[in-house]
Write a protein that holds these residues in place. Structure first.
Motif, PDB file in Angstrom:
ATOM      1  N   GLU A 110      -7.392  -3.914   1.907  1.00 29.89           N
ATOM      2  CA  GLU A 110      -7.769  -2.495   1.874  1.00 29.89           C
ATOM      3  C   GLU A 110      -6.704  -1.693   1.148  1.00 29.89           C
ATOM      4  N   VAL A 111      -7.124  -0.774   0.310  1.00 30.99           N
ATOM      5  CA  VAL A 111      -6.198   0.194  -0.280  1.00 30.99           C
ATOM      6  C   VAL A 111      -6.495   1.546   0.362  1.00 30.99           C
ATOM      7  N   THR A 112      -5.460   2.194   0.878  1.00 29.29           N
ATOM      8  CA  THR A 112      -5.611   3.535   1.461  1.00 29.29           C
ATOM      9  C   THR A 112      -4.695   4.486   0.709  1.00 29.29           C
ATOM     10  N   LEU A 113      -5.287   5.509   0.120  1.00 31.55           N
ATOM     11  CA  LEU A 113      -4.492   6.467  -0.657  1.00 31.55           C
ATOM     12  C   LEU A 113      -4.074   7.632   0.230  1.00 31.55           C
ATOM     13  N   GLU A 114      -2.772   7.895   0.252  1.00 30.29           N
ATOM     14  CA  GLU A 114      -2.233   8.993   1.076  1.00 30.29           C
ATOM     15  C   GLU A 114      -1.828  10.162   0.175  1.00 30.29           C
ATOM     16  N   GLN A 118      -6.452  -5.137  -4.109  1.00 30.47           N
ATOM     17  CA  GLN A 118      -7.914  -5.322  -4.181  1.00 30.47           C
ATOM     18  C   GLN A 118      -8.271  -6.754  -4.543  1.00 30.47           C
ATOM     19  N   TYR A 141      -2.286  -1.425  -6.741  1.00 36.13           N
ATOM     20  CA  TYR A 141      -3.646  -1.104  -6.278  1.00 36.13           C
ATOM     21  C   TYR A 141      -4.591  -2.273  -6.587  1.00 36.13           C
ATOM     22  N   ASN A 162       0.838  -1.208   0.000  1.00 35.54           N
ATOM     23  CA  ASN A 162       0.000   0.000   0.000  1.00 35.54           C
ATOM     24  C   ASN A 162       0.877   1.263   0.000  1.00 35.54           C
ATOM     25  N   GLU A 163       1.949   1.237   0.789  1.00 36.18           N
ATOM     26  CA  GLU A 163       2.873   2.390   0.797  1.00 36.18           C
ATOM     27  C   GLU A 163       3.541   2.563  -0.564  1.00 36.18           C
ATOM     28  N   ASN A 183       1.859   4.710  -3.178  1.00 37.75           N
ATOM     29  CA  ASN A 183       2.149   6.144  -3.031  1.00 37.75           C
ATOM     30  C   ASN A 183       3.509   6.498  -3.632  1.00 37.75           C
TER      31      ASN A 183
END
Ligand code: FEO
Length: 169
Positions: free
Chosen positions: A66-70, A61, A57, A10-11, A14
């Motif tokens: 969970e994908v969390t966009l920062e 999925q 991404y 996930n990081e 970004n």
């Protein structure tokens, strides 16, 4: 999927979007300098980086994560000479290689072989991206001071065309 692996991936989404932003900043610098071929090359590179982000991404999925966009950092490199962005790009790609290697190592430790297989493509891609960067630095060292040669180099880089990544999920 292992929690640590999912967090790192996930990081990395970004970081890949940041790479796209950095390369767009480089393209913008070369546009201002009148080198449209260099600008084209880095605009294509920015698109590839967005593809890298989107592959991660979708992979998360597809695995129920969970994908969390920062927030994406502002590109803050200062470019003066025509060589500066090329060196910044190489050092950035080496950094990205180290990040991919870290995720790979954790996935291997956790026996997450689906992720190591997914990352194999990225390991190879990093090798290609570092080589492209090194080649550009060599050519700039050889030809950058001669305006006619620089014109030819710019024309060569203008020919790069975007194509979608070979990795399909
Ligand atoms: Fe997505 Fe240039 O590494």
């Amino acid at each position: 999927m292992d929690r640590k692996v999912a967090v790192l991936l996930n990081e990395q989404i970004n970081k890949e979007f940041y790479s796209a932003y950095l390369y767009l900043d480089i393209a913008n610098f070369y546009t201002k300098k009148g080198l449209d071929g260099f600008a084209n090359w880095y605009e294509v590179q920015a698109k590839e980086e967005q593809d890298h982000a989107m592959l991660m991404y979708r992979y998360l999925q597809n695995n129920g994560e969970e994908v969390t966009l920062e927030a994406i950092d502002k590109p803050d490199k200062i470019f003066d000479t025509l060589m500066d962005p090329l060196k910044a790009a190489l050092s950035h790609e080496r950094y990205v290689t180290s990040l991919i290697n870290t995720i790979y190592g954790v996935a291997q430790e956790e026996k997450d072989f689906r992720t190591t297989q997914f990352l194999d493509w990225f390991v190879k891609e990093q090798g290609e991206e570092e080589k492209n960067s090194m080649d550009q630095i060599t050519k700039m060292e050889l030809y950058g001071d001669d305006s006619r040669s620089l014109y030819m180099l710019n024309s060569e880089l203008a020919a790069r065309v975007y194509s979608a990544p070979s990795l399909v999920l």
